[in-house]
Design a protein around this motif. Structure first.
Motif, PDB file in Angstrom:
ATOM      1  N   SER A  16      -4.322   1.703  55.875  1.00 58.88           N
ATOM      2  CA  SER A  16      -4.970   1.004  56.979  1.00 58.88           C
ATOM      3  C   SER A  16      -4.084  -0.119  57.205  1.00 58.88           C
ATOM      4  O   SER A  16      -3.518  -0.852  56.448  1.00 58.88           O
ATOM      5  CB  SER A  16      -6.389   0.559  56.528  1.00 58.88           C
ATOM      6  OG  SER A  16      -6.300  -0.344  55.423  1.00 58.88           O
ATOM      7  N   GLN A  58      -7.864   5.830  66.325  1.00 58.40           N
ATOM      8  CA  GLN A  58      -7.600   5.186  65.010  1.00 58.40           C
ATOM      9  C   GLN A  58      -6.091   4.888  64.874  1.00 58.40           C
ATOM     10  O   GLN A  58      -5.100   5.571  65.204  1.00 58.40           O
ATOM     11  CB  GLN A  58      -8.161   5.647  63.672  1.00 58.40           C
ATOM     12  CG  GLN A  58      -9.650   6.073  63.731  1.00 58.40           C
ATOM     13  CD  GLN A  58     -10.438   4.930  63.790  1.00 58.40           C
ATOM     14  OE1 GLN A  58     -10.088   3.940  62.981  1.00 58.40           O
ATOM     15  NE2 GLN A  58     -11.081   4.647  64.608  1.00 58.40           N
ATOM     16  N   ILE A  60      -3.265   4.191  61.689  1.00 61.87           N
ATOM     17  CA  ILE A  60      -3.100   4.299  60.209  1.00 61.87           C
ATOM     18  C   ILE A  60      -1.748   4.062  59.744  1.00 61.87           C
ATOM     19  O   ILE A  60      -0.906   3.780  60.800  1.00 61.87           O
ATOM     20  CB  ILE A  60      -3.716   5.543  59.683  1.00 61.87           C
ATOM     21  CG1 ILE A  60      -2.895   6.677  60.407  1.00 61.87           C
ATOM     22  CG2 ILE A  60      -5.151   5.713  60.110  1.00 61.87           C
ATOM     23  CD1 ILE A  60      -3.290   8.096  59.719  1.00 61.87           C
ATOM     24  N   SER A 106      -9.380  -5.043  62.649  1.00 58.93           N
ATOM     25  CA  SER A 106      -8.460  -3.952  62.659  1.00 58.93           C
ATOM     26  C   SER A 106      -7.819  -3.599  63.989  1.00 58.93           C
ATOM     27  O   SER A 106      -8.174  -4.013  64.983  1.00 58.93           O
ATOM     28  CB  SER A 106      -9.482  -2.473  62.053  1.00 58.93           C
ATOM     29  OG  SER A 106     -10.305  -2.245  63.154  1.00 58.93           O
ATOM     30  N   LYS A 108      -6.840  -0.536  66.903  1.00 56.76           N
ATOM     31  CA  LYS A 108      -7.266   0.696  67.589  1.00 56.76           C
ATOM     32  C   LYS A 108      -6.544   0.933  68.559  1.00 56.76           C
ATOM     33  O   LYS A 108      -5.696   0.110  69.182  1.00 56.76           O
ATOM     34  CB  LYS A 108      -8.862   0.298  68.041  1.00 56.76           C
ATOM     35  CG  LYS A 108     -10.025   0.037  67.030  1.00 56.76           C
ATOM     36  CD  LYS A 108     -10.293   1.254  66.282  1.00 56.76           C
ATOM     37  CE  LYS A 108     -11.768   0.886  65.553  1.00 56.76           C
ATOM     38  NZ  LYS A 108     -11.770   0.462  64.413  1.00 56.76           N
TER      39      LYS A 108
END
Length: 128
Positions: A16, A58, A60, A106, A108
């Motif tokens: 992540s 997402q 990653i 995070s 995106k």
């Protein structure tokens, strides 16, 4: 406290990516490696991992041996010193790298129509 413009992306784990204000050093450094046709791989220097955008939006980290379209990014100039970062061959819904400050800071993927400061990135050269 730091403004959002002082925030840097970093590898939060082996998979992540997180965002933290004022981080420095290898953890906050990324290398842009030409991938051909105007696209780049974005590799973490601190973790030796590559940024990947998934089809569900997402973002990653994966091995730097990965080389498919899901790990290729282009830099789209916004204004002096500011860029949009967009994934190669992405769906219209999940194209542009976006800082989700409401979800544990995070990254995106969002539509290319999304603009504003949390979809713009500056790229700074650092000494080795």
């Amino acid at each position: 406290s730091a403004s959002f413009t002082d925030t840097r992306m970093f590898p939060a784990s082996d998979k992540s990516v997180g965002l933290k204000p004022n981080w420095t050093g290898a953890w906050a450094q990324w290398e842009l490696t030409p991938a051909g046709d105007g696209y780049y791989f974005i590799d973490s220097i601190g973790r030796n991992l590559r940024l990947q955008g998934k089809d569900d939006g997402q973002v990653i980290l994966v091995s730097t041996s990965k080389s498919g379209s899901w790990v290729k990014w282009r830099l789209v100039p916004k204004k002096t010193g500011s860029w949009y970062i967009e994934r190669m061959n992405a769906s219209a819904e999940f194209t542009r790298l976006w800082a989700d400050i409401n979800d544990n800071s995070s990254l995106k993927l969002k539509p290319a129509s999304w603009t504003g400061p949390i979809s713009q990135w500056s790229i700074q050269s650092v000494s080795q």
